[in-house]
Scaffold this motif. Sequence first.
Motif, PDB file in Angstrom:
ATOM      1  N   SER A 160       0.846  -1.192   0.000  1.00  0.00           N
ATOM      2  CA  SER A 160       0.000   0.000   0.000  1.00  0.00           C
ATOM      3  C   SER A 160       0.880   1.240   0.000  1.00  0.00           C
ATOM      4  CB  SER A 160      -0.944   0.003   1.212  1.00  0.00           C
ATOM      5  OG  SER A 160      -0.235   0.253   2.406  1.00  0.00           O
ATOM      6  N   SER A 161       0.283   2.352  -0.421  1.00  0.00           N
ATOM      7  CA  SER A 161       0.970   3.641  -0.357  1.00  0.00           C
ATOM      8  C   SER A 161      -0.082   4.716  -0.144  1.00  0.00           C
ATOM      9  CB  SER A 161       1.771   3.918  -1.630  1.00  0.00           C
ATOM     10  OG  SER A 161       0.901   4.159  -2.730  1.00  0.00           O
ATOM     11  N   GLN A 162       0.386   5.916   0.137  1.00  0.00           N
ATOM     12  CA  GLN A 162      -0.561   6.992   0.445  1.00  0.00           C
ATOM     13  C   GLN A 162      -1.507   7.275  -0.708  1.00  0.00           C
ATOM     14  OE1 GLN A 162       2.226  10.098   1.941  1.00  0.00           O
ATOM     15  NE2 GLN A 162       0.805  10.178   3.655  1.00  0.00           N
ATOM     16  N   GLY A 163      -1.021   7.072  -1.941  1.00  0.00           N
ATOM     17  CA  GLY A 163      -1.906   7.302  -3.073  1.00  0.00           C
ATOM     18  C   GLY A 163      -2.001   8.766  -3.439  1.00  0.00           C
ATOM     19  N   LEU A 164      -0.833   9.460  -3.396  1.00  0.00           N
ATOM     20  CA  LEU A 164      -0.811  10.868  -3.738  1.00  0.00           C
ATOM     21  C   LEU A 164      -1.114  11.044  -5.216  1.00  0.00           C
ATOM     22  CD1 LEU A 164       2.420  11.820  -1.784  1.00  0.00           C
ATOM     23  CD2 LEU A 164       0.059  12.240  -1.113  1.00  0.00           C
ATOM     24  N   PRO A 165      -1.833  12.097  -5.578  1.00  0.00           N
ATOM     25  CA  PRO A 165      -2.231  12.265  -6.973  1.00  0.00           C
ATOM     26  C   PRO A 165      -1.136  12.781  -7.877  1.00  0.00           C
ATOM     27  CG  PRO A 165      -3.063  14.068  -5.641  1.00  0.00           C
ATOM     28  CD  PRO A 165      -2.422  13.087  -4.687  1.00  0.00           C
ATOM     29  N   THR A 166      -0.001  13.187  -7.308  1.00  0.00           N
ATOM     30  CA  THR A 166       1.036  13.817  -8.130  1.00  0.00           C
ATOM     31  C   THR A 166       1.736  12.838  -9.039  1.00  0.00           C
ATOM     32  OG1 THR A 166       2.715  13.453  -6.447  1.00  0.00           O
ATOM     33  CG2 THR A 166       1.468  15.518  -6.326  1.00  0.00           C
ATOM     34  N   GLY A 167       1.680  11.552  -8.699  1.00  0.00           N
ATOM     35  CA  GLY A 167       2.408  10.581  -9.503  1.00  0.00           C
ATOM     36  C   GLY A 167       3.863  10.485  -9.124  1.00  0.00           C
ATOM     37  N   ALA A 168       4.287  11.328  -8.199  1.00  0.00           N
ATOM     38  CA  ALA A 168       5.677  11.230  -7.752  1.00  0.00           C
ATOM     39  C   ALA A 168       5.881   9.925  -7.023  1.00  0.00           C
ATOM     40  CB  ALA A 168       6.001  12.399  -6.830  1.00  0.00           C
ATOM     41  N   GLY A 169       7.110   9.509  -6.944  1.00  0.00           N
ATOM     42  CA  GLY A 169       7.414   8.233  -6.335  1.00  0.00           C
ATOM     43  C   GLY A 169       6.875   8.126  -4.931  1.00  0.00           C
ATOM     44  N   GLU A 170       6.158   7.075  -4.657  1.00  0.00           N
ATOM     45  CA  GLU A 170       5.601   6.892  -3.336  1.00  0.00           C
ATOM     46  C   GLU A 170       6.279   5.734  -2.635  1.00  0.00           C
ATOM     47  OE1 GLU A 170       1.113   8.544  -3.729  1.00  0.00           O
ATOM     48  OE2 GLU A 170       1.421   6.423  -3.504  1.00  0.00           O
ATOM     49  N   LYS A 171       6.260   5.806  -1.320  1.00  0.00           N
ATOM     50  CA  LYS A 171       6.870   4.758  -0.527  1.00  0.00           C
ATOM     51  C   LYS A 171       5.862   3.614  -0.395  1.00  0.00           C
ATOM     52  CE  LYS A 171       9.029   8.454   2.134  1.00  0.00           C
ATOM     53  NZ  LYS A 171       8.171   9.520   1.587  1.00  0.00           N
ATOM     54  N   LEU A 172       6.310   2.436  -0.733  1.00  0.00           N
ATOM     55  CA  LEU A 172       5.464   1.259  -0.626  1.00  0.00           C
ATOM     56  C   LEU A 172       5.718   0.555   0.696  1.00  0.00           C
ATOM     57  CD1 LEU A 172       5.816  -0.360  -4.171  1.00  0.00           C
ATOM     58  CD2 LEU A 172       3.924   1.009  -3.306  1.00  0.00           C
ATOM     59  N   PHE A 173       4.629   0.089   1.286  1.00  0.00           N
ATOM     60  CA  PHE A 173       4.703  -0.724   2.494  1.00  0.00           C
ATOM     61  C   PHE A 173       4.147  -2.097   2.125  1.00  0.00           C
ATOM     62  CE2 PHE A 173       5.816   2.440   5.674  1.00  0.00           C
ATOM     63  CZ  PHE A 173       5.578   3.613   4.976  1.00  0.00           C
ATOM     64  N   PHE A 174       4.995  -3.113   2.285  1.00  0.00           N
ATOM     65  CA  PHE A 174       4.634  -4.447   1.833  1.00  0.00           C
ATOM     66  C   PHE A 174       4.092  -5.292   2.974  1.00  0.00           C
ATOM     67  CE2 PHE A 174       6.132  -4.810  -2.503  1.00  0.00           C
ATOM     68  CZ  PHE A 174       7.037  -3.772  -2.621  1.00  0.00           C
ATOM     69  N   GLY A 175       3.178  -6.186   2.609  1.00  0.00           N
ATOM     70  CA  GLY A 175       2.780  -7.238   3.516  1.00  0.00           C
ATOM     71  C   GLY A 175       3.815  -8.348   3.494  1.00  0.00           C
ATOM     72  N   SER A 176       3.596  -9.365   4.320  1.00  0.00           N
ATOM     73  CA  SER A 176       4.566 -10.446   4.458  1.00  0.00           C
ATOM     74  C   SER A 176       4.519 -11.430   3.299  1.00  0.00           C
ATOM     75  CB  SER A 176       4.346 -11.182   5.770  1.00  0.00           C
ATOM     76  OG  SER A 176       2.994 -11.600   5.874  1.00  0.00           O
ATOM     77  N   GLY A 177       3.501 -11.334   2.457  1.00  0.00           N
ATOM     78  CA  GLY A 177       3.455 -12.159   1.259  1.00  0.00           C
ATOM     79  C   GLY A 177       2.764 -13.494   1.442  1.00  0.00           C
ATOM     80  N   THR A 178       2.318 -14.059   0.330  1.00  0.00           N
ATOM     81  CA  THR A 178       1.775 -15.417   0.290  1.00  0.00           C
ATOM     82  C   THR A 178       2.656 -16.227  -0.635  1.00  0.00           C
ATOM     83  OG1 THR A 178      -0.523 -14.750   0.679  1.00  0.00           O
ATOM     84  CG2 THR A 178      -0.155 -16.890  -0.386  1.00  0.00           C
ATOM     85  N   GLN A 179       3.270 -17.271  -0.103  1.00  0.00           N
ATOM     86  CA  GLN A 179       4.081 -18.170  -0.930  1.00  0.00           C
ATOM     87  C   GLN A 179       3.132 -19.184  -1.557  1.00  0.00           C
ATOM     88  OE1 GLN A 179       7.608 -17.913  -1.449  1.00  0.00           O
ATOM     89  NE2 GLN A 179       6.938 -19.213  -3.146  1.00  0.00           N
ATOM     90  N   LEU A 180       2.948 -19.083  -2.850  1.00  0.00           N
ATOM     91  CA  LEU A 180       1.995 -19.921  -3.567  1.00  0.00           C
ATOM     92  C   LEU A 180       2.706 -21.017  -4.343  1.00  0.00           C
ATOM     93  CD1 LEU A 180      -0.894 -20.476  -4.697  1.00  0.00           C
ATOM     94  CD2 LEU A 180      -0.341 -18.866  -6.532  1.00  0.00           C
ATOM     95  N   SER A 181       2.225 -22.230  -4.191  1.00  0.00           N
ATOM     96  CA  SER A 181       2.733 -23.357  -4.976  1.00  0.00           C
ATOM     97  C   SER A 181       1.561 -23.977  -5.724  1.00  0.00           C
ATOM     98  CB  SER A 181       3.372 -24.412  -4.068  1.00  0.00           C
ATOM     99  OG  SER A 181       4.498 -23.883  -3.410  1.00  0.00           O
ATOM    100  N   VAL A 182       1.707 -24.071  -7.032  1.00  0.00           N
ATOM    101  CA  VAL A 182       0.660 -24.664  -7.869  1.00  0.00           C
ATOM    102  C   VAL A 182       1.152 -26.030  -8.364  1.00  0.00           C
ATOM    103  CG1 VAL A 182      -0.780 -24.388  -9.916  1.00  0.00           C
ATOM    104  CG2 VAL A 182      -0.064 -22.375  -8.602  1.00  0.00           C
ATOM    105  N   LEU A 183       0.417 -27.060  -8.016  1.00  0.00           N
ATOM    106  CA  LEU A 183       0.852 -28.417  -8.361  1.00  0.00           C
ATOM    107  C   LEU A 183       0.178 -28.895  -9.637  1.00  0.00           C
ATOM    108  CD1 LEU A 183       0.728 -29.947  -4.781  1.00  0.00           C
ATOM    109  CD2 LEU A 183       2.638 -28.826  -5.928  1.00  0.00           C
TER     110      LEU A 183
END
Lengths: 113, 116
Positions: free
Chosen positions: B93-116
């Motif tokens: 997620s990020s603040q979602g500023l309308p300027t389009g300037a680079g925003e700082k992303l905050f990541f979740g811990s992720g889902t490790q997906l395995s497709v068999l």
Amino acid sequence: QKEVEQNSGPLSVPEGAIASLNCTYSDRGSQSFFWYRQYSGKSPELIMFIYSNGDKEDGRFTAQLNKASQYVSLLIRDSQPSDSATYLCAVNGLTGGGNKLTFGTGTQLKVEL
Amino acid sequence: ETGVTQTPRHLVMGMTNKKSLKCEQHLGHNAMYWYKQSAKKPLELMFVYSLEERVENNSVPSRFSPECPNSSHLFLHLHTLQPEDSALYLCASSQGLPTGAGEKLFFGSGTQLSVL
């Protein structure tokens, strides 16, 4: 195609040394530059960002940006074993609008005792 | 703790299954993202939502279907996946500023997906 290039490493440095991580990018319109740290099995974490040419310091970290040469680097002073991780360079341009970061593949850093 | 929570942490599914990944952010941000991270490859942006409106669909196959019911929640619905879809899926997620300037992303811990 916009690209961000990083040496995949591993880059090995002794504890207490300066680690220097480099990144080059292809899009001259790039405006914002970020360094993320990713420990093995974890998600990326933002550690530095820089928008203007020159140096930006934050604690043991220094980001350096040279837009004319299209490179950005990260220096880590007094490297610690806890700095061992993969460092991702990310670049944002204004083309296309919005926040569209392009990431490099990352450089693995190993700080050895 | 980044303020971005993803579930499940790990997922194993067959090619005929249907599953969903969930992401929730507690940062008051307006923009949410799905990224795919495969070994030896850069993070790939899949989808971007700004104020619950999809603003980016980065040529992702239709077997991936995002949903953003409000600015705090984001889902990724999966169906008939292929083994090459096995990867770490990261929400950010990020603040979602309308300027389009680079925003700082905050990541979740992720889902490790395995497709068999």
